[in-house]
Design a protein around this motif. Structure first.
Motif, PDB file in Angstrom:
ATOM      1  N   UNK A 206     -12.012   2.827  -9.596  1.00  0.00           N
ATOM      2  CA  UNK A 206     -11.462   3.965  -9.150  1.00  0.00           C
ATOM      3  C   UNK A 206     -12.353   4.134  -7.869  1.00  0.00           C
ATOM      4  N   UNK A 207     -13.740   4.521  -7.530  1.00  0.00           N
ATOM      5  CA  UNK A 207     -13.865   4.771  -6.313  1.00  0.00           C
ATOM      6  C   UNK A 207     -13.445   3.888  -5.238  1.00  0.00           C
ATOM      7  N   UNK A 208     -13.488   3.078  -5.385  1.00  0.00           N
ATOM      8  CA  UNK A 208     -13.527   1.491  -4.202  1.00  0.00           C
ATOM      9  C   UNK A 208     -11.687   1.465  -4.153  1.00  0.00           C
ATOM     10  N   UNK A 209     -11.366   1.451  -5.876  1.00  0.00           N
ATOM     11  CA  UNK A 209      -9.843   1.454  -4.945  1.00  0.00           C
ATOM     12  C   UNK A 209      -9.061   2.301  -4.479  1.00  0.00           C
ATOM     13  N   UNK A 210      -9.798   4.202  -4.445  1.00  0.00           N
ATOM     14  CA  UNK A 210      -9.623   5.148  -3.918  1.00  0.00           C
ATOM     15  C   UNK A 210      -9.686   5.296  -1.929  1.00  0.00           C
ATOM     16  N   UNK A 211     -10.984   4.656  -1.947  1.00  0.00           N
ATOM     17  CA  UNK A 211     -11.489   3.867  -0.294  1.00  0.00           C
ATOM     18  C   UNK A 211     -10.574   3.442   0.222  1.00  0.00           C
ATOM     19  N   UNK A 212     -10.520   2.138  -0.651  1.00  0.00           N
ATOM     20  CA  UNK A 212      -9.180   1.322   0.150  1.00  0.00           C
ATOM     21  C   UNK A 212      -7.695   1.604   0.175  1.00  0.00           C
ATOM     22  N   UNK A 213      -7.170   2.411  -0.633  1.00  0.00           N
ATOM     23  CA  UNK A 213      -6.023   2.970  -0.217  1.00  0.00           C
ATOM     24  C   UNK A 213      -6.480   4.201   1.289  1.00  0.00           C
TER      25      UNK A 213
ATOM     26  N   UNK B 272      -7.715   3.237   6.975  1.00  0.00           N
ATOM     27  CA  UNK B 272      -7.123   3.301   8.167  1.00  0.00           C
ATOM     28  C   UNK B 272      -6.832   2.739   9.039  1.00  0.00           C
ATOM     29  N   UNK B 273      -7.568   1.310   8.939  1.00  0.00           N
ATOM     30  CA  UNK B 273      -7.516  -0.436   9.054  1.00  0.00           C
ATOM     31  C   UNK B 273      -6.610  -1.313   8.282  1.00  0.00           C
ATOM     32  N   UNK B 274      -6.568  -1.351   7.117  1.00  0.00           N
ATOM     33  CA  UNK B 274      -5.814  -1.801   6.610  1.00  0.00           C
ATOM     34  C   UNK B 274      -3.964  -1.654   5.802  1.00  0.00           C
ATOM     35  N   UNK B 275      -3.381  -2.055   6.240  1.00  0.00           N
ATOM     36  CA  UNK B 275      -2.065  -2.146   6.091  1.00  0.00           C
ATOM     37  C   UNK B 275      -1.539  -2.203   4.852  1.00  0.00           C
ATOM     38  N   UNK B 276      -0.203  -2.247   4.062  1.00  0.00           N
ATOM     39  CA  UNK B 276      -0.308  -2.042   2.779  1.00  0.00           C
ATOM     40  C   UNK B 276      -0.360  -2.764   1.912  1.00  0.00           C
ATOM     41  N   UNK B 277       0.352  -3.516   3.077  1.00  0.00           N
ATOM     42  CA  UNK B 277       0.061  -5.649   2.304  1.00  0.00           C
ATOM     43  C   UNK B 277      -1.391  -5.484   2.028  1.00  0.00           C
ATOM     44  N   UNK B 278      -2.135  -5.492   2.631  1.00  0.00           N
ATOM     45  CA  UNK B 278      -3.867  -6.028   2.782  1.00  0.00           C
ATOM     46  C   UNK B 278      -4.241  -5.051   1.552  1.00  0.00           C
ATOM     47  N   UNK B 279      -3.908  -3.528   1.755  1.00  0.00           N
ATOM     48  CA  UNK B 279      -4.512  -2.665   0.441  1.00  0.00           C
ATOM     49  C   UNK B 279      -3.878  -3.111  -1.001  1.00  0.00           C
ATOM     50  N   UNK B 280      -2.991  -3.634  -0.689  1.00  0.00           N
ATOM     51  CA  UNK B 280      -2.208  -4.393  -2.221  1.00  0.00           C
ATOM     52  C   UNK B 280      -2.958  -5.514  -2.629  1.00  0.00           C
ATOM     53  N   UNK B 281      -3.334  -6.314  -1.849  1.00  0.00           N
ATOM     54  CA  UNK B 281      -4.134  -7.606  -2.017  1.00  0.00           C
ATOM     55  C   UNK B 281      -5.463  -7.337  -2.412  1.00  0.00           C
ATOM     56  N   UNK B 282      -6.335  -6.216  -1.810  1.00  0.00           N
ATOM     57  CA  UNK B 282      -7.597  -5.694  -2.672  1.00  0.00           C
ATOM     58  C   UNK B 282      -7.748  -4.993  -3.440  1.00  0.00           C
TER      59      UNK B 282
ATOM     60  N   UNK C  64     -13.438 -11.216   7.115  1.00  0.00           N
ATOM     61  CA  UNK C  64     -14.942  -9.919   7.264  1.00  0.00           C
ATOM     62  C   UNK C  64     -14.222  -8.736   6.768  1.00  0.00           C
ATOM     63  N   UNK C  65     -13.822  -8.355   5.983  1.00  0.00           N
ATOM     64  CA  UNK C  65     -12.997  -7.638   6.544  1.00  0.00           C
ATOM     65  C   UNK C  65     -13.902  -6.896   5.161  1.00  0.00           C
ATOM     66  N   UNK C  66     -14.226  -5.400   5.802  1.00  0.00           N
ATOM     67  CA  UNK C  66     -15.051  -4.655   4.544  1.00  0.00           C
ATOM     68  C   UNK C  66     -14.461  -4.729   3.734  1.00  0.00           C
ATOM     69  N   UNK C  67     -12.927  -4.176   3.258  1.00  0.00           N
ATOM     70  CA  UNK C  67     -12.647  -3.011   1.740  1.00  0.00           C
ATOM     71  C   UNK C  67     -12.956  -4.702   1.531  1.00  0.00           C
ATOM     72  N   UNK C  68     -12.787  -5.909   1.370  1.00  0.00           N
ATOM     73  CA  UNK C  68     -12.209  -7.486   0.970  1.00  0.00           C
ATOM     74  C   UNK C  68     -13.561  -7.813   0.635  1.00  0.00           C
ATOM     75  N   UNK C  69     -14.602  -7.556   0.907  1.00  0.00           N
ATOM     76  CA  UNK C  69     -16.198  -8.396   1.313  1.00  0.00           C
ATOM     77  C   UNK C  69     -16.680  -7.228  -0.260  1.00  0.00           C
TER      78      UNK C  69
END
Length: 403
Positions: free
Chosen positions: A273-280, A283-293, A342-347
């Motif tokens: 939950x916390x990491x999902x909130x961070x991803x959501x 400020x650097x990811x677009x909506x598609x990238x957020x959904x992917x992670x 090397x996108x931090x959220x994906x890593x």
């Protein structure tokens, strides 16, 4: 001058070619002579006149008895993998020619515990190795990978002959990929299971080589090896998508149905939950990238909930195996690209995969892969993101402590 008669001796006319070139007496031992074993050389006795089934270069020639004929196509196969180069110290064996080592590898695959992980079903009468072998006897690319995988395992259980077995593992896998990549195989009811098993064995083979390379590889390049290993699962995913209903009707359908039933329950859980909130809120990811992670995290939440006791659907080790196999096959190409960038959220999402790896650490296939993955992710993350690795590290410590 008195001449002393030279002591007569019997020449070894049937000695191996290596001993002859070294001008030493060969003991003619089989499957490899003693001199070659001691000096870790490839003995010519390992070659015989019987041939492993291969695809004929001439499509009009007679097919190998007992093996189905498949039409060749110039189009490339989507599944490609380049194994390490064979050792320069050993000449490349003629892998297309069967010998006693191949027989040993086949027997070892059939009767040893290569897959030292419990199956995700409760049926002691149905073992995975014989079922794989039965399919492999009709598909040369799978048969060669089966032998390669067996050789890799023998390199661990017989360390004195490790160099020879690893040489065979490389050569056999190269031969398997040459057959597979030389054909354009359309997935159908007959070959779907062979292609799925081939893809699956390749991913396990790649994981083993990734862990083995940790001692010599730069920690920065280790992540690329893990990602490459995971990308092979895309081949598994492609076969599953195209032929799942056909595979359920095969002899191995019982295992696939058991896996499906165990994974049907989807507990939302709170571990991610916390990491999902961070991803959501990124400020650097677009909506598609957020959904992917977030989808990648959703697909591993089932595992996290299960081992935490939220969902009792089998043992924690079986659950880890299912996650080990299924999670990389569920993540999409876009997620792989984010990792490559090397996108931090994906890593960070990838770091959660270290937990099921660590739970399977007693297996010769996995070993310390989870720890290596987490270490390689840490070196690629900027310092401000390191705190997010505390939770997966804590989970792994709890697993090690048996908590």
């Amino acid at each position: 001058m008195v001449r002393i008669a030279r002591r007569s001796h019997k020449k070894s006319r049937a000695g191996c070619s290596v001993c002859k070139s070294r001008h030493i007496k060969c003991d003619e031992g089989r499957p490899a002579c003693g001199n070659c074993k001691i000096s870790s050389r490839y003995c010519s006795f390992l070659t015989s006149d019987s041939h492993l089934p291969t695809v004929s270069e001439d499509s009009t020639s007679s097919p190998t008895p007992g093996f189905p004929t498949r039409q060749l196509d110039a189009s490339p196969s989507p599944l490609r993998y380049s194994p390490p180069s064979p050792s320069q110290e050993l000449p490349c064996p003629n892998i297309a020619v069967a010998n006693m080592v191949h027989m040993e590898l086949f027997h070892h695959f059939m009767y040893s515990n290569l897959f030292d992980l419990p199956p995700p079903y409760d049926d002691s009468d149905k073992k995975i190795a014989p079922l794989i072998t039965e399919v492999a006897l009709s598909y040369p690319f799978l048969l060669n990978e089966v032998l390669a995988f067996s050789a890799l395992h023998l390199s661990y259980v017989q360390p004195s002959n490790a160099q020879l077995y690893r040489h065979y593992a490389i050569g056999l896998q190269t031969h398997a990929l040459g057959i597979f990549n030389g054909e354009m195989i359309e997935v159908n009811r007959d070959n779907c299971m062979a292609i799925l098993l081939f893809s699956w064995l390749l991913t396990l083979h790649s994981l083993i080589e990734t862990v083995d390379s940790a001692g010599s590889a730069d920690i920065h390049s280790l992540l690329d090896r893990f990602v490459h290993c995971m990308q092979l699962h895309l081949g598994v995913r492609a076969v599953k998508t195209e032929a799942w209903h056909m595979m359920l009707e095969s002899e191995m359908g019982f295992g696939l149905e058991a896996i499906t039933s165990m994974m049907e329950y989807a507990n939302p859980g709170s571990h991610t939950a916390d990491l999902k909130s961070c991803i959501q809120n990124s400020k650097t990811l677009n909506n598609d990238e957020k959904s992917t992670c977030i989808r990648a995290l959703d697909n591993i939440q089932w595992f996290l909930s299960s081992i935490d006791g939220t969902e009792k659907n089998g043992s924690s080790l079986v659950t880890a195996i299912l996650s080990l196999i299924s999670w990389p096959a569920k993540i999409n190409v876009e997620f792989h690209q984010l990792i490559a960038d090397r996108t931090p959220e994906a890593l960070l999402a990838l770091s959660y995969y270290a937990i099921p790896l660590h739970l399977c650490r007693e297996s010769w296939i996995v070993r310390n892969a989870g720890q290596l993955l987490l270490q390689s992710i840490r070196v690629h993350l900027p310092d401000e993101w390191h705190r997010w690795l505390d939770w997966p590290e804590e989970m792994m410590e709890r697993i090690s402590a048996g908590v």
